[in-house]
Design an enzyme around this catalytic site. Structure first.
Site, PDB file in Angstrom:
ATOM      1  N   GLY A 127       8.869  29.187  27.210  1.00 14.83           N
ATOM      2  CA  GLY A 127       9.396  28.883  28.538  1.00 14.83           C
ATOM      3  C   GLY A 127      10.906  28.737  28.486  1.00 14.83           C
ATOM      4  O   GLY A 127      11.588  29.465  27.746  1.00 14.83           O
ATOM      5  N   ASN A 128      11.413  27.772  29.259  1.00 15.57           N
ATOM      6  CA  ASN A 128      12.867  27.598  29.340  1.00 15.57           C
ATOM      7  C   ASN A 128      13.487  27.202  28.003  1.00 15.57           C
ATOM      8  O   ASN A 128      14.501  27.763  27.591  1.00 15.57           O
ATOM      9  CB  ASN A 128      13.203  26.539  30.393  1.00 15.57           C
ATOM     10  CG  ASN A 128      13.111  27.097  31.795  1.00 15.57           C
ATOM     11  OD1 ASN A 128      13.234  28.305  32.010  1.00 15.57           O
ATOM     12  ND2 ASN A 128      12.886  26.221  32.752  1.00 15.57           N
ATOM     13  N   ILE A 129      12.881  26.218  27.337  1.00 13.47           N
ATOM     14  CA  ILE A 129      13.464  25.796  26.050  1.00 13.47           C
ATOM     15  C   ILE A 129      13.200  26.875  25.002  1.00 13.47           C
ATOM     16  O   ILE A 129      14.099  27.239  24.237  1.00 13.47           O
ATOM     17  CB  ILE A 129      12.913  24.434  25.573  1.00 13.47           C
ATOM     18  CG1 ILE A 129      13.188  23.356  26.622  1.00 13.47           C
ATOM     19  CG2 ILE A 129      13.552  24.030  24.236  1.00 13.47           C
ATOM     20  CD1 ILE A 129      12.702  21.960  26.250  1.00 13.47           C
ATOM     21  N   ASN A 187      -0.809  17.687  27.846  1.00 15.22           N
ATOM     22  CA  ASN A 187      -0.111  18.194  26.664  1.00 15.22           C
ATOM     23  C   ASN A 187      -0.826  17.847  25.354  1.00 15.22           C
ATOM     24  O   ASN A 187      -0.618  18.497  24.329  1.00 15.22           O
ATOM     25  CB  ASN A 187       1.348  17.728  26.665  1.00 15.22           C
ATOM     26  CG  ASN A 187       2.173  18.518  27.681  1.00 15.22           C
ATOM     27  OD1 ASN A 187       1.720  19.549  28.190  1.00 15.22           O
ATOM     28  ND2 ASN A 187       3.371  18.052  27.980  1.00 15.22           N
ATOM     29  N   ILE A 192       9.007  19.324  20.423  1.00 13.47           N
ATOM     30  CA  ILE A 192       9.875  18.968  21.553  1.00 13.47           C
ATOM     31  C   ILE A 192       9.038  18.581  22.783  1.00 13.47           C
ATOM     32  O   ILE A 192       9.518  17.941  23.707  1.00 13.47           O
ATOM     33  CB  ILE A 192      10.851  20.138  21.880  1.00 13.47           C
ATOM     34  CG1 ILE A 192      11.719  20.473  20.650  1.00 13.47           C
ATOM     35  CG2 ILE A 192      11.747  19.796  23.068  1.00 13.47           C
ATOM     36  CD1 ILE A 192      12.792  21.543  20.882  1.00 13.47           C
ATOM     37  N   HIS A 209      11.795   8.217  23.162  1.00 12.39           N
ATOM     38  CA  HIS A 209      12.633   9.067  24.006  1.00 12.39           C
ATOM     39  C   HIS A 209      12.779   8.477  25.405  1.00 12.39           C
ATOM     40  O   HIS A 209      11.800   8.049  26.004  1.00 12.39           O
ATOM     41  CB  HIS A 209      11.978  10.441  24.089  1.00 12.39           C
ATOM     42  CG  HIS A 209      12.751  11.433  24.883  1.00 12.39           C
ATOM     43  ND1 HIS A 209      14.119  11.519  24.838  1.00 12.39           N
ATOM     44  CD2 HIS A 209      12.348  12.390  25.749  1.00 12.39           C
ATOM     45  CE1 HIS A 209      14.512  12.494  25.639  1.00 12.39           C
ATOM     46  NE2 HIS A 209      13.454  13.026  26.201  1.00 12.39           N
TER      47      HIS A 209
END
Ligand code: A3D
EC number: 1.1.1.37
Length: 320
Positions: A12-14, A96, A119, A176
């Site tokens: 995807g984006n990352i 997830n 990530i 995080h």
């Protein structure tokens, strides 16, 4: 010597940004994996076609089958779902977790000796889950969060002081985002700790507190601006710093989510959470343990307990 093989699970984006950065830095050949058909293949072909322009030699391929990641030296995992406005990272646990189960199986069967950088959010519990499902040794897996949180902190501090980002160091511990523990006395401008900079009149405690809060909310600030998806340029750059430290045996000291053993950092049980570690050819070669004052220890305990709570939720969902 053959080029290193780097698998990106999640395109995807990352994942796409990671792939591009790997080429620009000529770190190795890239295999992009995703469940979305055509996406890893399309992105891989597009980036491959940038390599003649950039003058770099990296092979790129895309796949929807885990056999493609066979023999990878490094796996960077971004597979899963990102947050939408109004969602917390913790809202992503159930969905997830299932993704980590399939990714872990793919790693176990194809590249159990790889160095793994996770990530996917909620980060600390996903690192725990991915280690559980993949069975990789605990020194060969870590989560990316602290590098990003400290990069955000450094950015805001450099803006406040009007100095180069290069000369600002930041020290963050814990999980995080919301529960991260920035350690002001270990964060510096060219070696001068933040509390001294307050005394020197470079900033005020109030401004510093606001910067710390903005850092904690750094992900949400971007989610709210983008409206669809979450941050990806800085997260990708941070993941690359960790992979590069391993591939080049740099022995970098970076804040990463790793297993903190019972008896260290004031913890009674093992927990995956962010602490400074040394990353080199041996993976996570050392956990750097520092003494915390009472306030820092309270913040760290709160953060570690928040991760434990999510691990408990995850175990409930897994029926273990
Ligand atoms: P996105 O652009 O949606 O990419 C995720 C990709 O994962 C998509 O292409 C999906 O098709 C793919 N995918 C979904 N399920 C699977 C599966 N089972 N197997 C393989 N691929 C799958 O998201 P993104 O790249 O922006 O973010 C990826 C993850 O990183 C999300 O969980 C984010 O929350 C997380 N993230 C973490 C940080 C940290 O600092 C820890 C920062 C930013 C984003």
């Amino acid at each position: 010597m053959a080029r290193k093989k780097i698998a990106l699970v999640g395109s995807g984006n990352i994942g796409g940004t990671l792939a591009h950065l790997i080429g620009l830095k000529e770190l190795g050949d890239v295999v992009m994996f995703d469940i979305a058909e055509g996406v890893p293949q399309g992105k891989a072909l597009d980036i491959l076609q940038s390599t003649p322009v950039e003058g770099v030699n990296c092979a790129y391929s895309g796949a929807n089958d885990y056999s493609a990641i066979k023999g990878s030296d490094v796996v960077i995992v971004t597979a899963g779902v990102p947050r939408k406005p109004g969602m917390s990272r913790d809202d992503l646990v159930g969905i997830n977790l299932k993704v980590m189960e399939s990714v872990g199986k793919g790693i176990k069967e194809n590249c159990p000796d790889a160095f793994i950088v996770c990530i996917t959010n909620p980060l600390d519990v996903m690192v725990w889950a991915l280690q559980h499902f993949s069975g990789v040794p605990k020194n060969m897996i870590c989560g990316m969060a602290g590098v990003l949180d400290s990069a955000r902190f450094r950015t805001f501090l450099a803006e406040e002081f009007n100095v180069s980002v290069e000369d600002v160091t930041a020290f963050v511990l814990g999980g995080h985002g919301d529960t991260m523990v920035p350690l002001a006395r270990y964060s510096t401008v060219a070696g001068i700790p933040l509390p001294d900079l307050v005394k020197m009149g470079w900033t005020t405690q109030e401004k510093l507190d606001k910067i710390i809060q903005r850092t904690r909310d750094g992900g949400a600030e971007i989610v709210n601006l983008l409206k669809t998806g979450s941050a990806f340029y800085a997260p990708a750059a941070s993941g690359i710093a960790m992979a590069e430290a391993y591939l080049k045996d740099k022995k970098r000291v970076l804040p990463c989510a790793v297993e903190v053993k019972a008896g260290t950092y004031g913890q009674a049980d093992d927990v995956f959470v962010g602490v400074p570690v040394v990353i080199g050819a041996g993976g996570v070669e050392r956990v750097v343990e520092i003494e915390l004052n009472a306030e820092e220890q309270t913040g760290f305990n709160k953060s570690a307990d928040a991760v434990r709570g999510l691990v408990k939720t995850a175990k409930g969902l897994m029926g273990i």
